[in-house]
Design a protein around this motif. Structure first.
Motif, PDB file in Angstrom:
ATOM      1  N   GLU A 349       0.823  -1.219   0.000  1.00  0.00           N
ATOM      2  CA  GLU A 349       0.000   0.000   0.000  1.00  0.00           C
ATOM      3  C   GLU A 349       0.855   1.267   0.000  1.00  0.00           C
ATOM      4  OE1 GLU A 349      -0.391  -2.655   1.923  1.00  0.00           O
ATOM      5  OE2 GLU A 349      -0.708  -2.190   4.040  1.00  0.00           O
ATOM      6  N   LEU A 350       1.968   1.239   0.735  1.00  0.00           N
ATOM      7  CA  LEU A 350       2.825   2.437   0.742  1.00  0.00           C
ATOM      8  C   LEU A 350       3.338   2.724  -0.673  1.00  0.00           C
ATOM      9  CD1 LEU A 350       4.421   4.656   2.275  1.00  0.00           C
ATOM     10  CD2 LEU A 350       6.300   3.010   2.426  1.00  0.00           C
ATOM     11  N   ASN A 351       3.868   1.685  -1.312  1.00  0.00           N
ATOM     12  CA  ASN A 351       4.432   1.891  -2.659  1.00  0.00           C
ATOM     13  C   ASN A 351       3.367   2.280  -3.669  1.00  0.00           C
ATOM     14  OD1 ASN A 351       7.073   1.456  -1.916  1.00  0.00           O
ATOM     15  ND2 ASN A 351       6.923  -0.758  -2.176  1.00  0.00           N
ATOM     16  N   ALA A 352       2.172   1.703  -3.532  1.00  0.00           N
ATOM     17  CA  ALA A 352       1.100   2.049  -4.482  1.00  0.00           C
ATOM     18  C   ALA A 352       0.795   3.551  -4.397  1.00  0.00           C
ATOM     19  CB  ALA A 352      -0.148   1.224  -4.188  1.00  0.00           C
ATOM     20  N   PHE A 353       0.691   4.081  -3.185  1.00  0.00           N
ATOM     21  CA  PHE A 353       0.376   5.514  -3.046  1.00  0.00           C
ATOM     22  C   PHE A 353       1.527   6.390  -3.538  1.00  0.00           C
ATOM     23  CE2 PHE A 353      -3.762   6.390  -1.213  1.00  0.00           C
ATOM     24  CZ  PHE A 353      -4.207   5.102  -0.954  1.00  0.00           C
ATOM     25  N   ILE A 354       2.768   5.972  -3.239  1.00  0.00           N
ATOM     26  CA  ILE A 354       3.919   6.761  -3.725  1.00  0.00           C
ATOM     27  C   ILE A 354       3.968   6.700  -5.249  1.00  0.00           C
ATOM     28  CG2 ILE A 354       6.451   6.874  -3.776  1.00  0.00           C
ATOM     29  CD1 ILE A 354       6.430   6.015  -0.819  1.00  0.00           C
ATOM     30  N   ASN A 355       3.735   5.507  -5.791  1.00  0.00           N
ATOM     31  CA  ASN A 355       3.756   5.370  -7.263  1.00  0.00           C
ATOM     32  C   ASN A 355       2.703   6.265  -7.907  1.00  0.00           C
ATOM     33  OD1 ASN A 355       5.816   3.522  -7.139  1.00  0.00           O
ATOM     34  ND2 ASN A 355       4.505   1.723  -7.344  1.00  0.00           N
ATOM     35  N   LYS A 356       1.527   6.311  -7.309  1.00  0.00           N
ATOM     36  CA  LYS A 356       0.440   7.076  -7.919  1.00  0.00           C
ATOM     37  C   LYS A 356       0.641   8.581  -7.763  1.00  0.00           C
ATOM     38  CE  LYS A 356      -4.605   7.562  -7.725  1.00  0.00           C
ATOM     39  NZ  LYS A 356      -5.832   6.823  -7.411  1.00  0.00           N
ATOM     40  N   PHE A 357       0.932   9.025  -6.543  1.00  0.00           N
ATOM     41  CA  PHE A 357       0.902  10.462  -6.285  1.00  0.00           C
ATOM     42  C   PHE A 357       2.245  11.156  -6.468  1.00  0.00           C
ATOM     43  CE2 PHE A 357      -2.916   8.930  -4.251  1.00  0.00           C
ATOM     44  CZ  PHE A 357      -3.830   9.849  -4.731  1.00  0.00           C
ATOM     45  N   LEU A 358       3.351  10.417  -6.354  1.00  0.00           N
ATOM     46  CA  LEU A 358       4.657  11.064  -6.494  1.00  0.00           C
ATOM     47  C   LEU A 358       5.368  10.650  -7.776  1.00  0.00           C
ATOM     48  CD1 LEU A 358       5.971  10.970  -2.802  1.00  0.00           C
ATOM     49  CD2 LEU A 358       4.590  12.724  -3.963  1.00  0.00           C
ATOM     50  N   LEU A 359       5.195   9.405  -8.194  1.00  0.00           N
ATOM     51  CA  LEU A 359       5.889   8.944  -9.403  1.00  0.00           C
ATOM     52  C   LEU A 359       4.977   8.934 -10.623  1.00  0.00           C
ATOM     53  CD1 LEU A 359       8.020   6.194  -7.647  1.00  0.00           C
ATOM     54  CD2 LEU A 359       8.934   8.211  -8.820  1.00  0.00           C
ATOM     55  N   ASN A 360       3.751   9.437 -10.424  1.00  0.00           N
ATOM     56  CA  ASN A 360       2.796   9.610 -11.540  1.00  0.00           C
ATOM     57  C   ASN A 360       2.553   8.342 -12.342  1.00  0.00           C
ATOM     58  OD1 ASN A 360       2.351  12.235 -10.914  1.00  0.00           O
ATOM     59  ND2 ASN A 360       3.449  13.125 -12.650  1.00  0.00           N
ATOM     60  N   GLN A 361       2.563   7.208 -11.663  1.00  0.00           N
ATOM     61  CA  GLN A 361       2.281   5.952 -12.370  1.00  0.00           C
ATOM     62  C   GLN A 361       0.774   5.729 -12.377  1.00  0.00           C
ATOM     63  OE1 GLN A 361       4.613   2.741 -10.732  1.00  0.00           O
ATOM     64  NE2 GLN A 361       6.520   3.886 -10.960  1.00  0.00           N
ATOM     65  N   THR A 362       0.179   5.948 -13.524  1.00  0.00           N
ATOM     66  CA  THR A 362      -1.286   5.919 -13.595  1.00  0.00           C
ATOM     67  C   THR A 362      -1.847   4.533 -13.269  1.00  0.00           C
ATOM     68  OG1 THR A 362      -0.984   5.673 -15.956  1.00  0.00           O
ATOM     69  CG2 THR A 362      -1.636   7.853 -15.184  1.00  0.00           C
ATOM     70  N   GLY A 363      -1.052   3.495 -13.475  1.00  0.00           N
ATOM     71  CA  GLY A 363      -1.555   2.135 -13.214  1.00  0.00           C
ATOM     72  C   GLY A 363      -1.480   1.718 -11.754  1.00  0.00           C
ATOM     73  N   ALA A 364      -0.935   2.561 -10.892  1.00  0.00           N
ATOM     74  CA  ALA A 364      -0.771   2.155  -9.488  1.00  0.00           C
ATOM     75  C   ALA A 364      -2.129   1.880  -8.858  1.00  0.00           C
ATOM     76  CB  ALA A 364      -0.050   3.253  -8.714  1.00  0.00           C
ATOM     77  N   ASN A 365      -2.211   0.761  -8.150  1.00  0.00           N
ATOM     78  CA  ASN A 365      -3.509   0.354  -7.597  1.00  0.00           C
ATOM     79  C   ASN A 365      -3.623   0.727  -6.118  1.00  0.00           C
ATOM     80  OD1 ASN A 365      -5.895  -0.781  -6.917  1.00  0.00           O
ATOM     81  ND2 ASN A 365      -5.282  -2.909  -7.317  1.00  0.00           N
ATOM     82  N   THR A 366      -4.345   1.793  -5.859  1.00  0.00           N
ATOM     83  CA  THR A 366      -4.549   2.238  -4.479  1.00  0.00           C
ATOM     84  C   THR A 366      -5.990   1.975  -4.026  1.00  0.00           C
ATOM     85  OG1 THR A 366      -5.107   4.459  -5.269  1.00  0.00           O
ATOM     86  CG2 THR A 366      -2.797   4.076  -4.680  1.00  0.00           C
TER      87      THR A 366
END
Ligand code: MCU
Length: 390
Positions: A349-366
């Motif tokens: 869950e930590l990585n998913a949120f970082i991927n989505k909101f900081l690394l702009n990975q649109t596929g991140a599943n939060t």
């Protein structure tokens, strides 16, 4: 003039100009109710009784929740000082803030990402990070104690914030630190350090987790808020913690916290034994972060109040659901590990949120991050339902 609602939902960062515009269109009271409510206050009813019926209403409701929290528990969050200047490089940033003929300076260090090139995202870490920061994200180490000391009750009014605004300023340490984060954001906008100011997160653990949560709530330029094991005064709700204490748990409560340290305004002392009379509770602290990213990392240590953090953040997530961005917030209450030693079981869950909101990975599943070993009866604390606002 009301601003369009679409940009608010289309972006994860509520830009400062929008905030100013928002405040000029909202009528924010200057006095706040003292209910006698043992359940969590309804986030979707204004203090004047009017229902929150739209996203625009919610942004005004946020302004009054923030004002109530500042008045009753946090102390006043000052606006940007009349002068803020900064110098810096890829590895450090120094900020000077001046107001009323006084001025203070402080510096933060920047650890560049081990992969990726500028502009890159960053996480501001109170006292250093105790979460694993991914390779593509810079770490900005913020020595929050120099902005406001937290050395027990006698340290009230000490630190650079109070050098600038006076030792009698109403802000508790959490609010003073949030002001420091706001100035770091100014500095990142003024100086090219390589950090993208639109992709900045904030974290801290325990007492500093309370600080990170309040920074996310008060500083609208923060894209992702990661309070870690903040417990009472952070992700826990005052009312639920009091109820848990009555049920015999060894849990931190408002009446204990005001004596332990200076995290809250001295204005909160009067409420600490009368929690049902506080106009807000901390599910609405999550609501102040909305619609921006929020991942709440908790532990099941009794003192932190794992039932309280579960109830409180599930209630807070109702606000994200009302705004039609349920996946922008998650709560994860883990078990069986040392305080502030991040367990690998919370990495997904930590990585998913970082991927989505900081690394702009649109596929991140939060999606649907409500992880807790506790399944409390929400109806004991919540007697309202979330409207559909968007
Ligand atoms: C969870 O944060 C605090 C807690 O509120 C305090 O009562 C305790 O003394 O310290 C915790 C902490 O900051 O641990 C590092």
């Amino acid at each position: 003039m009301k601003y369009s609602l679409i940009p608010l939902l289309a972006t994860t960062v509520l830009a400062a100009p929008l905030l100013e515009e928002r405040q000029s269109t909202c009528s924010v009271p200057s006095t706040f109710p003292n209910p006698n409510a043992s359940k969590l206050p309804d986030p979707f009813v204004f203090f004047n009784g009017k229902k929150v019926a739209s996203v625009a209403d919610w942004t005004c409701r946020q302004a009054e929740i923030s004002a109530a929290m500042q008045t009753q528990e946090l102390g006043t969050f000052p606006p940007k000082p009349s002068s803020v200047t900064a110098t810096g490089s890829a590895t450090s940033l120094s900020i000077t803030a001046s107001e009323g003929g006084k001025s203070i300076s402080f510096s933060v260090s920047i650890k560049k990402p081990s992969s990726g090139s500028a502009p890159y995202p960053a996480i501001i870490a109170y006292g250093g990070a105790s979460i694993p920061v991914p390779a593509g994200v810079a770490t900005i180490t913020f020595n929050n104690d120099q902005i406001a000391a937290q050395q027990g009750g006698s340290s009230r009014g000490q630190g650079k914030f109070y050098d600038l605004y006076g030792s009698g300023h109403s802000a508790g340490a959490l609010t003073a630190w949030a002001w420091g984060v706001d100035r770091i954001m100014d500095g990142l906008e003024l100086v090219n350090t390589g950090v993208d100011p639109k992709r900045v997160g904030v974290t801290g653990c325990s007492r500093n987790g309370k600080g990170a949560f309040v920074a996310g709530a008060l500083v609208n330029r923060i894209a992702l808020t990661i309070p870690q094991e903040s417990g009472s005064g952070g992700a826990a709700c005052w009312r639920v913690s009091d109820s848990e204490k009555s049920a015999g748990k060894n849990i931190q409560t408002a009446s204990q916290i005001v004596g332990e340290n200076v995290w809250f305004s001295k204005n909160f002392n009067a409420f600490s034994t009368k929690v049902p009379t506080v106009a807000t509770d901390h599910h609405e602290l999550a609501g102040l972060v909305a619609p921006r990213g929020l991942i709440v990392i908790e532990n099941d240590i009794d003192w932190l109040g794992p039932v309280s953090t579960t109830v409180c953040m599930k209630a807070g997530r109702q606000i994200y659901k009302a705004l039609n961005v349920p996946d922008n917030m998650g709560v994860s209450v883990s078990s069986n590990h040392g305080h502030c030693s991040f367990p690998s079981s919370q990495s997904t869950e930590l990585n998913a949120f970082i991927n989505k909101f900081l690394l702009n990975q649109t596929g991140a599943n939060t999606a649907n991050v409500e992880k807790s070993g506790y399944n409390p009866d929400m109806s004991k604390y919540v007697d309202w339902t979330a409207p559909i606002l968007a």
